[in-house]
Design an enzyme around this catalytic site. Structure first.
Site, PDB file in Angstrom:
ATOM      1  CG  ASP A 175     -13.327 -23.013  12.222  1.00  0.00           C
ATOM      2  OD1 ASP A 175     -14.069 -23.790  12.844  1.00  0.00           O
ATOM      3  OD2 ASP A 175     -13.727 -22.249  11.320  1.00  0.00           O
ATOM      4  CG  HIS A 223     -18.466 -31.320  15.702  1.00  0.00           C
ATOM      5  ND1 HIS A 223     -18.712 -31.632  14.389  1.00  0.00           N
ATOM      6  CD2 HIS A 223     -19.085 -32.278  16.427  1.00  0.00           C
ATOM      7  CE1 HIS A 223     -19.464 -32.717  14.322  1.00  0.00           C
ATOM      8  NE2 HIS A 223     -19.702 -33.132  15.554  1.00  0.00           N
TER       9      HIS A 223
HETATM   10  O1  F6P Z   1     -19.539 -26.712  14.923  1.00  0.00           O
HETATM   11  C1  F6P Z   1     -19.639 -26.043  16.105  1.00  0.00           C
HETATM   12  C2  F6P Z   1     -21.066 -25.652  16.428  1.00  0.00           C
HETATM   13  O2  F6P Z   1     -21.116 -25.121  17.705  1.00  0.00           O
HETATM   14  C3  F6P Z   1     -22.071 -26.761  16.357  1.00  0.00           C
HETATM   15  O3  F6P Z   1     -22.115 -27.588  17.484  1.00  0.00           O
HETATM   16  C4  F6P Z   1     -23.307 -25.976  16.125  1.00  0.00           C
HETATM   17  O4  F6P Z   1     -24.425 -26.666  15.694  1.00  0.00           O
HETATM   18  C5  F6P Z   1     -22.846 -24.939  15.126  1.00  0.00           C
HETATM   19  O5  F6P Z   1     -21.532 -24.644  15.536  1.00  0.00           O
HETATM   20  C6  F6P Z   1     -23.721 -23.695  15.053  1.00  0.00           C
HETATM   21  O6  F6P Z   1     -23.842 -23.102  16.306  1.00  0.00           O
HETATM   22  P1  F6P Z   1     -25.240 -22.940  17.064  1.00  0.00           P
HETATM   23  O7  F6P Z   1     -25.861 -24.307  17.123  1.00  0.00           O
HETATM   24  O8  F6P Z   1     -24.886 -22.379  18.396  1.00  0.00           O
HETATM   25  O9  F6P Z   1     -26.035 -22.005  16.216  1.00  0.00           O
END
Ligand code: F6P
Length: 466
Positions: free
Chosen positions: A365, A157
């Protein structure tokens, strides 16, 4: 149809349309899973004193979620450590704050092994397994060790960085080799896929067999670009829901005679928030005549608070918003409204619709789904303008936005001026092109093309290796 097993670090089963406030990945996966019978497996978000591998299974809104708790050392070394102090900053080009610590790598491998061992008994012979994001790169390797022969796909992602950055990672070769245990690897943009192929051919002695296949480490893997989208039709509906309308009314009442600029981001240094605030400050300083007619609302829910760099950016933004308000505020006007709360999606949709400008300026991003949600929430007859960083994956699709370099306060200030002065005809023309792309390349097309490509991979691909 094959069953689909989705694995991601964080699992947020849906709790009803519009009421969720979770991030883009979780919403996309929830939307993707509703159409397939299967399981969503990952971390519960909770801590247990000692890892047990005890599965918690719940079924919410057509999605079966199976989660496990992790122990404190796992969270320190795997989630806060290797995932968010090593891979996240490095993959977002922040070599200066990337921390390499051997215990992080050990915790990362351990949690991937634990995930694989807990998931293994749930996998049936015809299941497709789809693993998500940088937390879980070695998961296929661990599943293969346990004898799993199913097709396994991986979707990244976040950006895949330039080869020169990847090689700064101790054991970078091992990380990339682990990706060759997948059958299909998906990236958000052609640039990230190219950077990956460049590493494989120049560093790992691999070969580009054809446009869609790379071979290295004695294996062949299919690679492809799958830009993630949102459930555009659903989000456009949510923007008309009672909760969204109410928020819209509140926002417009609070901004009479003013145009609102909105930013919505997890509080993360990759989102370019400091640069954005400084760009807005530059706009205020350079346009005294427009000054009192605008205000910027930045919603930035706290994120990854166990990581020091996230605590530091928080203090810097507190100071910066205070400085701008201190310099420009008046008895009836604060130019910056900065809130660290999380909002429900229907409330956010109302906020987006009330904003004349959506300001999305990450420094790097993978995709950025806020940009797409902003577009989907607009009123077709009176839409706002999207100002978008060229370094968001979304800029490859949303070319009708005002595209800026987020490192340049001047460019941000100029784009704000252009957006705030844009006539309705041009706003509508640009918005139609944007919405067309957001609707066409939506979350269902992302899911179906990925799952279709995974189901089509001949097994075992390794036989193709030369
Ligand atoms: O999209 C990138 C990402 O790291 C996802 O894998 C993740 O769920 C989201 O951002 C939010 O981050 P976190 O799970 O560390 O709160």
């Amino acid at each position: 149809m094959n069953r689909l097993i989705v694995v991601s670090n964080r699992v947020n089963p849906p709790g009803g349309r519009g009421e969720q406030s979770v991030g883009g990945l979780a919403m996309a996966l929830a939307a993707a899973l509703r159409e397939y019978s299967g399981i969503w497996f990952g971390w519960s978000g909770r801590t247990t004193p000692k890892f047990t591998g005890q599965l918690q299974v719940e079924r919410v809104d057509g999605v079966t979620a199976a989660t496990i708790d992790l122990e404190p050392a796992d969270i320190d070394e795997y989630y806060n450590g290797y995932a968010n102090k090593t891979l996240w900053p490095l993959f977002h080009y922040r070599l200066d704050i990337t921390a390499y610590d051997r215990s992080f790598g050990e915790g990362y491998d351990r949690v991937n092994r634990r995930f694989a061992e807990t998931l293994r008994p749930l996998i049936e012979p015809d299941d497709l397994v789809w693993i998500h994001d940088y937390h879980l790169i070695p998961m296929a390797r661990e599943l293969r060790r346990l004898g799993v022969k199913n097709r396994i796909g991986f979707f990244l992602h976040i950006p895949w960085p330039a080869h020169q950055l990847v090689v700064t990672l101790p054991r970078h070769r091992q990380l990339v080799q682990a990706l060759f245990d997948y059958d299909l690897i998906g990236f958000q943009t052609a640039e990230y896929l190219q950077a990956f192929a460049e590493y494989v051919t120049s560093e790992a002695g691999g070969k580009q067999l054809d446009e869609a296949h790379l071979s290295a480490f004695g294996r062949t893997v299919r690679t492809q670009v799958f830009p993630i989208g949102i459930d555009a039709a659903e989000f456009a509906q949510i923007a008309k829901s009672p909760a969204a309308r109410r928020t819209y009314d509140i926002m417009t009442a609070h901004t009479v005679f003013r145009q609102m600029i909105v930013g919505v981001d997890r509080l993360d240094y990759s989102k370019g928030l400091e640069e954005r605030f400084i760009g807005f400050e530059r706009f205020l300083a350079g346009n005294p005549d427009m000054r009192r007619e605008v205000l910027m609302l930045q919603i930035a829910p706290l994120s990854r608070e166990g990581v020091d760099t996230y605590q530091e950016i928080r203090s810097r933004l507190d100071a910066l918003s205070g400085r701008i308000n201190g310099e420009f505020a008046d008895i009836d006007w604060n130019p910056v409204r900065y809130v660290n709360k999380n909002y429900r999606r229907d409330e956010l949709a109302g906020v987006y619709r009330a904003a004349r400008v959506g300001l999305v300026t990450p420094l790097r991003d993978g995709m950025n789904l806020v940009a797409k949600e902003y577009v989907a929430a607009q009123d077709p007859d009176d839409p706002g303008v999207l100002v978008l960083s060229r370094f968001a994956g979304a800029a490859n699709q949303l070319k009708a936005a005002l595209i800026v370099n987020p490192n340049s306060p001047e460019e941000i200030a100029e784009a704000l001026k252009q957006a705030l002065s844009m006539d309705q005809g041009e706003r509508i023309r640009r918005w139609r092109t944007l919405y067309d792309s957001v609707r066409r390349e939506d979350v269902s097309s992302w899911r179906d093309t990925f799952v279709g490509a995974l189901a089509d991979v001949p097994t075992p691909l390794a036989a193709l290796a030369s």
